[in-house]
Design an enzyme around this catalytic site. Structure first.
Site, PDB file in Angstrom:
ATOM      1  N   ASP A 112       1.051  -1.402  -0.292  1.00 26.31           N
ATOM      2  CA  ASP A 112      -0.176  -0.246   0.604  1.00 26.31           C
ATOM      3  C   ASP A 112       0.604   1.107   0.045  1.00 26.31           C
ATOM      4  O   ASP A 112       1.694   1.205  -1.353  1.00 26.31           O
ATOM      5  CB  ASP A 112      -0.409  -0.051   1.544  1.00 26.31           C
ATOM      6  CG  ASP A 112      -1.921   0.672   1.005  1.00 26.31           C
ATOM      7  OD1 ASP A 112      -3.085   0.691   0.452  1.00 26.31           O
ATOM      8  OD2 ASP A 112      -1.807   2.141   1.919  1.00 26.31           O
TER       9      ASP A 112
ATOM     10  N   TYR B 114      -1.758  11.588   2.470  1.00 29.84           N
ATOM     11  CA  TYR B 114      -2.586  11.479   0.693  1.00 29.84           C
ATOM     12  C   TYR B 114      -2.865  13.359   0.682  1.00 29.84           C
ATOM     13  O   TYR B 114      -3.041  13.980  -0.690  1.00 29.84           O
ATOM     14  CB  TYR B 114      -3.904  10.933   1.318  1.00 29.84           C
ATOM     15  CG  TYR B 114      -4.486  10.062   1.393  1.00 29.84           C
ATOM     16  CD1 TYR B 114      -4.668   8.580   0.480  1.00 29.84           C
ATOM     17  CD2 TYR B 114      -4.588   8.999   2.261  1.00 29.84           C
ATOM     18  CE1 TYR B 114      -4.413   7.431   0.505  1.00 29.84           C
ATOM     19  CE2 TYR B 114      -4.261   7.491   2.956  1.00 29.84           C
ATOM     20  CZ  TYR B 114      -4.744   6.955   1.480  1.00 29.84           C
ATOM     21  OH  TYR B 114      -4.526   5.286   1.231  1.00 29.84           O
TER      22      TYR B 114
ATOM     23  N   HIS C 285      -6.646  -6.565  -0.385  1.00 33.35           N
ATOM     24  CA  HIS C 285      -5.919  -5.280  -0.712  1.00 33.35           C
ATOM     25  C   HIS C 285      -5.015  -5.689   0.559  1.00 33.35           C
ATOM     26  O   HIS C 285      -3.492  -5.231   0.610  1.00 33.35           O
ATOM     27  CB  HIS C 285      -6.976  -4.118  -0.624  1.00 33.35           C
ATOM     28  CG  HIS C 285      -5.608  -2.856  -0.026  1.00 33.35           C
ATOM     29  ND1 HIS C 285      -4.921  -2.938  -1.130  1.00 33.35           N
ATOM     30  CD2 HIS C 285      -4.731  -2.621   0.709  1.00 33.35           C
ATOM     31  CE1 HIS C 285      -3.543  -1.805  -0.699  1.00 33.35           C
ATOM     32  NE2 HIS C 285      -4.009  -1.384   0.590  1.00 33.35           N
TER      33      HIS C 285
END
Length: 285
Positions: A105, A194, A256
């Protein structure tokens, strides 16, 4: 998390941040550096810490903003360039010149960038469910599927609202991790990854797509096919951005959270790749 079989806790004092890590294995063995994603911490690598310590000095780090590592204020402290610099300094602080870096990730984003910009320090690259920057941009430009899945990145740009959303209903969004560590530490620093990505895109979305910054070391990409956040096609597209030897392994019926969801398969593919590409060198002095 205090299980001694997982390793020993330590701290690396870098130029502007202190990073917590767990290490397992002798210091004279090659360094296997494990870098977690969002919203995780070193414990997501518990199966790999146990699996590979006989042959490697396995180090699972808490990236800045997570776990027991420092959490500096300000979005500007979480740019990709800054996070890559942390890995460079960490490897050196551990007394090593080179490493095999494993990223999942967000840890994968940093691992890709680390291998691209500091090839002399990365002997091998292992990526779990994370595309290269060039592959992500190319895939998004060819359709809306991935853009739709990345809706949360827009939400995360809003001040305070994402923190409130993630902490509602007793941190229900984090039940997959069986921990409330993130609640006690706060969400702002992890969300700043982010925010910095879109506010300071020059490094991630411009420099890393340069033809001169392609990955040249042996690379393994492991992809859980039931990833709700990332399209499966990104694995093959990412492999195209590697100039060196590259292998892609898909794990069906895997989410994921690859290394926690299917640790046996992940460890098997990692070990096969490591044995195949093994160099008789000692990375640490």
């Amino acid at each position: 998390m205090q299980d001694p079989s997982l390793g020993v806790h330590g701290y690396a004092h870098l130029e502007d941040v202190r990073l917590h890590y767990v290490t397992n294995g002798s210091e004279d063995k090659p360094l296997l550096l494990l870098v977690h994603g969002f919203p995780e911490f070193w414990y997501s690598w518990r199966y790999q810490l146990k699996e590979f310590h006989d042959n490697y000095r396995v180090v699972a780090v808490d990236q800045r903003g997570y776990g027991d590592s420092d959490k500096p204020n300000g979005v500007h402290n979480y740019t990709v360039a800054t996070l890559v610099s942390d890995l460079r300094e960490l490897v050196t602080t551990l007394g090593c010149k080179k490493c095999t870096v494993v990223g999942h990730d967000w840890g994968g984003i940093i691992a890709w960038a680390f291998a691209q910009t500091t090839p002399d320090m990365v002997e091998r690259l292992i990526i779990l469910n994370c595309p290269s920057s060039a592959a992500y941009v190319k895939h998004c430009s060819n359709g809306l599927s991935q853009l739709k899945k990345s809706w949360y990145m827009t939400l995360f740009q809003v001040p305070r609202v994402p923190e409130l959303f993630l902490s509602t209903e007793d941190y229900a969004a984090l039940t997959l991790f069986h921990s409330k560590t993130y609640g006690s530490n706060g969400f702002t620093a992890p969300l700043n990854y982010y925010r910095a990505l879109l506010r300071y895109p020059q490094f991630a979305f411009i420099r890393l797509q340069s033809p001169q910054l392609r990955v040249t070391c042996p690379t393994l990409i492991i992809w859980g096919c039931n990833d709700a956040a990332l399209d499966k096609e990104l694995a093959a597209l990412s492999a195209e951005t590697v100039e060196g030897d590259v292998t892609v392994k898909y794990i069906e019926d895997c989410s994921h959270w690859t290394q926690m969801d299917r640790p046996e398969e992940v460890n098997k593919y990692m070990r096969e790749f490591l044995e195949k590409t093994e160099k008789k060198t000692i990375c640490c002095e």
